[in-house]
Write an enzyme that holds these catalytic residues in place. Structure first.
Site, PDB file in Angstrom:
ATOM      1  N   LYS A   1       0.843  -1.212   0.000  1.00 37.08           N
ATOM      2  CA  LYS A   1       0.000   0.000   0.000  1.00 37.08           C
ATOM      3  C   LYS A   1       0.872   1.253   0.000  1.00 37.08           C
ATOM      4  O   LYS A   1       0.605   2.217  -0.723  1.00 37.08           O
ATOM      5  CB  LYS A   1      -0.894  -0.015   1.242  1.00 37.08           C
ATOM      6  CG  LYS A   1      -1.547   1.312   1.559  1.00 37.08           C
ATOM      7  CD  LYS A   1      -2.436   1.229   2.786  1.00 37.08           C
ATOM      8  CE  LYS A   1      -1.758   1.494   4.108  1.00 37.08           C
ATOM      9  NZ  LYS A   1      -1.336   2.888   4.335  1.00 37.08           N
ATOM     10  N   ASN A   2       1.932   1.223   0.824  1.00 43.06           N
ATOM     11  CA  ASN A   2       2.729   2.440   1.009  1.00 43.06           C
ATOM     12  C   ASN A   2       3.742   2.689  -0.107  1.00 43.06           C
ATOM     13  O   ASN A   2       4.479   3.671  -0.073  1.00 43.06           O
ATOM     14  CB  ASN A   2       3.403   2.428   2.384  1.00 43.06           C
ATOM     15  CG  ASN A   2       2.355   2.533   3.492  1.00 43.06           C
ATOM     16  OD1 ASN A   2       1.189   2.853   3.226  1.00 43.06           O
ATOM     17  ND2 ASN A   2       2.749   2.247   4.717  1.00 43.06           N
TER      18      ASN A   2
ATOM     19  N   ASP B   1       4.384   0.218  12.114  1.00 44.29           N
ATOM     20  CA  ASP B   1       3.188  -0.495  11.625  1.00 44.29           C
ATOM     21  C   ASP B   1       3.168  -1.976  12.035  1.00 44.29           C
ATOM     22  O   ASP B   1       2.145  -2.637  11.913  1.00 44.29           O
ATOM     23  CB  ASP B   1       3.101  -0.386  10.095  1.00 44.29           C
ATOM     24  CG  ASP B   1       3.062   1.061   9.642  1.00 44.29           C
ATOM     25  OD1 ASP B   1       2.315   1.842  10.237  1.00 44.29           O
ATOM     26  OD2 ASP B   1       3.799   1.413   8.711  1.00 44.29           O
TER      27      ASP B   1
ATOM     28  N   CYS C   1      -8.226  18.332  12.479  1.00 47.97           N
ATOM     29  CA  CYS C   1      -7.807  17.041  13.019  1.00 47.97           C
ATOM     30  C   CYS C   1      -7.402  16.077  11.907  1.00 47.97           C
ATOM     31  O   CYS C   1      -6.769  15.080  12.176  1.00 47.97           O
ATOM     32  CB  CYS C   1      -8.895  16.446  13.899  1.00 47.97           C
ATOM     33  SG  CYS C   1     -10.523  16.653  13.262  1.00 47.97           S
TER      34      CYS C   1
ATOM     35  N   VAL D   1       7.837   6.603  16.756  1.00 44.72           N
ATOM     36  CA  VAL D   1       7.512   7.238  15.463  1.00 44.72           C
ATOM     37  C   VAL D   1       6.221   8.059  15.570  1.00 44.72           C
ATOM     38  O   VAL D   1       6.158   9.198  15.103  1.00 44.72           O
ATOM     39  CB  VAL D   1       7.412   6.178  14.346  1.00 44.72           C
ATOM     40  CG1 VAL D   1       7.058   6.838  13.011  1.00 44.72           C
ATOM     41  CG2 VAL D   1       8.715   5.403  14.228  1.00 44.72           C
TER      42      VAL D   1
ATOM     43  N   ARG E   1      -3.596  11.250   3.199  1.00 44.37           N
ATOM     44  CA  ARG E   1      -2.583  12.305   3.143  1.00 44.37           C
ATOM     45  C   ARG E   1      -1.974  12.408   1.746  1.00 44.37           C
ATOM     46  O   ARG E   1      -1.115  13.242   1.488  1.00 44.37           O
ATOM     47  CB  ARG E   1      -1.463  12.009   4.149  1.00 44.37           C
ATOM     48  CG  ARG E   1      -1.848  12.301   5.583  1.00 44.37           C
ATOM     49  CD  ARG E   1      -0.854  11.699   6.553  1.00 44.37           C
ATOM     50  NE  ARG E   1       0.496  12.199   6.395  1.00 44.37           N
ATOM     51  CZ  ARG E   1       0.981  13.268   7.045  1.00 44.37           C
ATOM     52  NH1 ARG E   1       0.212  13.921   7.875  1.00 44.37           N
ATOM     53  NH2 ARG E   1       2.219  13.652   6.857  1.00 44.37           N
TER      54      ARG E   1
END
Ligand code: EPZ
Length: 442
Positions: free
Chosen positions: A26-27, A314, A124, A336, A100
């Site tokens: 995904k990242n 993660d 937020c 982190v 993001r």
């Protein structure tokens, strides 16, 4: 691609047994999709997982005029950026969700169109602070950043020029921001304090395929020589090591035995060391890694999460569930993210003994010490978990709750599970393949 199911009732206490297959990370995949905007010709990305974060980025590409079609192979997407165009705040906002990723479109769009917008997603969701490194980086390249009531507008009236950048913390996203902006900026960029996660290295592989010139030194320094033109790429995405670590932890927590197809050793060295110290067994194969519970008591460990090559943040939440079954006291110091232990409340309700602390426990002081953040956890085991009603808070915390419910005695109802589909492809089908006992509710 979405998940219509919102709630699962799980009858826990059965080991997960069998084989599942991973797709791309995904990242990495979401950033590779953004990189396609930089090419003059179409790009082909393989092993794209069917997850909602991919759907969000696809929507963002489409509102900017990129044509996205499915390729012949399952999980293959083709991006044609020949008609990239500006999009309205409202359309970007509607497609961005809580992601993001819009911030990473800025460099490529400034090159292609001379302007970019980031919707104001609310304090937020995206406040100034979580994107401060990004905005600073873009300013260094010569972007003009204007804060408007509806969001942030950026322009590059004189084009973007290479810059000397030093990050205050090796942020994954800010490093990607520099890469995606510098490859087509005029001149040379030197980035100090870069993040060097394998997903970033794979993004560099993609950019090099497109025509970029990027050098990675051993001391977190990356140099990029800007080029005038980039082509499309064809690339098979790096496997999802976060998903691999999640299923490995599920095997441990449920006394199970799971073969994770597509997982590779080299990107998981740090996880495998900790998994072995806990007592977990694993076997490396050409086509994946088999993870299983040893059948004897698990050992407590001390873990400090960190940027690569450290133990990834993660990986922490799924492993904490397994640590509730270790014999003794484990400590996890999260360095982190300042607020990543909210998920333990549900584990405590299920019978786990976990305390969270504001101090930096067990290791070195981190940037969250002496501040008001519960960022260290002490886990006392073994404690029998019993079923409970749980509402999933976020992606990794949510997967941990699933594992806890699968290992607990008696039924649990886990709601809001749609969030898990943001990052775990077909997790319901995979649970079925592994013999989990559950019922879905709409
Ligand atoms: C990426 O987030 C991943 N997300 C995260 O995965 C992952 O946990 C994280 O990197 C660390 O590995 C994606 O790749 C989409 P950062 P990113 O910038 O890039 C602070 C998951 O579950 N910071 O490395 O957003 C920040 O608050 C997700 O898959 C600033 O202060 O992370 C954090 O404390 C969760 N200002 C630290 O840096 C900034 O401008 C590291 O964040 C940017 C970051």
């Amino acid at each position: 691609m979405g998940l219509s199911v919102d709630r699962i009732t799980i009858n826990g206490g059965k080991p997960l047994l069998g084989r599942i297959e991973l797709k791309g990370a995904k990242n990495l995949v979401t950033k590779a999709m953004v990189a396609s905007v930089l090419g003059e010709t179409p790009s082909v990305l393989k092993d794209v997982p069917n997850i909602s974060d991919v759907r969000i980025v696809r929507g963002l590409l489409e509102v900017h005029g990129v044509r996205v079609v499915e390729g012949v192979e399952e999980g293959e997407l083709i991006f044609d950026p020949s008609n990239v165009e500006s999009a309205h705040f409202a359309d970007i906002d509607a497609h961005a969700g809580s992601s993001r990723i819009p911030i990473l479109f800025c460099g490529p769009l400034l090159h292609r169109l001379g302007e970019a917008f980031i919707p104001d997603l609310g304090g937020c969701r995206i406040g100034d602070r979580p994107i401060d490194f990004h905005l600073e980086v873009l300013r260094k390249f010569g972007a003009v950043v204007e804060k408007l009531p509806s969001g942030i507008r950026m322009s590059a009236p004189n084009g973007l020029r290479g810059a000397k950048v030093e990050l205050p913390y090796p942020s994954v996203g800010a490093t990607e921001q520099v890469l995606l902006t510098a490859v087509r900026a005029e001149g040379i960029t030197e980035l100090k304090g870069a993040a060097i996660e394998p997903e970033i290295m794979d993004l560099i592989n993609i950019l090099q395929k497109m025509g970029a010139i990027i050098t990675v030194d051993t001391d977190r320094v990356i140099r990029i020589e800007g080029v005038e033109r980039l082509e499309g790429y064809t690339h098979r995405a790096l496997f999802d090591r976060n998903e691999a670590a999640s299923w490995a932890s599920a095997a441990l927590a449920t006394d199970g035995d799971i073969f994770v197809g597509g997982a590779r050793q080299s990107e998981m060295l740090t996880f495998l060391n900790v998994f072995r110290k806990v007592g977990g067994q694993f076997e490396i194969h050409d086509d994946g890694i088999r993870f299983w519970h040893p059948g004897t008591p698990l050992n407590p460990v001390f873990i400090e999460t960190d940027v690569h090559p450290g133990f990834m943040t993660d990986w922490q939440q799924p492993l904490v569930v397994a640590l509730t079954q270790a014999q003794g006291v484990s400590i996890v110091h999260e360095t982190v993210y300042e607020q990543r232990f909210g998920f333990v409340d549900a584990l405590i309700d299920m019978g786990a003994e976990i305390q969270v602390h504001k101090d930096c426990l067990g290791g070195q002081a981190c940037r969250f010490g002496q501040r008001n953040f519960n960022h260290s956890a002490v886990i006392v085991g073994p404690r029998k978990l019993h079923g409970a009603d749980i509402e999933v808070p976020d992606l990794r915390g949510g997967f941990s709750h699933l594992i806890a419910a699968l290992s607990a005695e008696g039924p649990s109802t886990v709601s809001n599970v749609g969030i898990i589909a943001r990052g775990y492809e077909n997790f319901i089908g995979k649970l079925q393949q592994l013999g989990a006992d559950f019922v879905l509710e709409g």
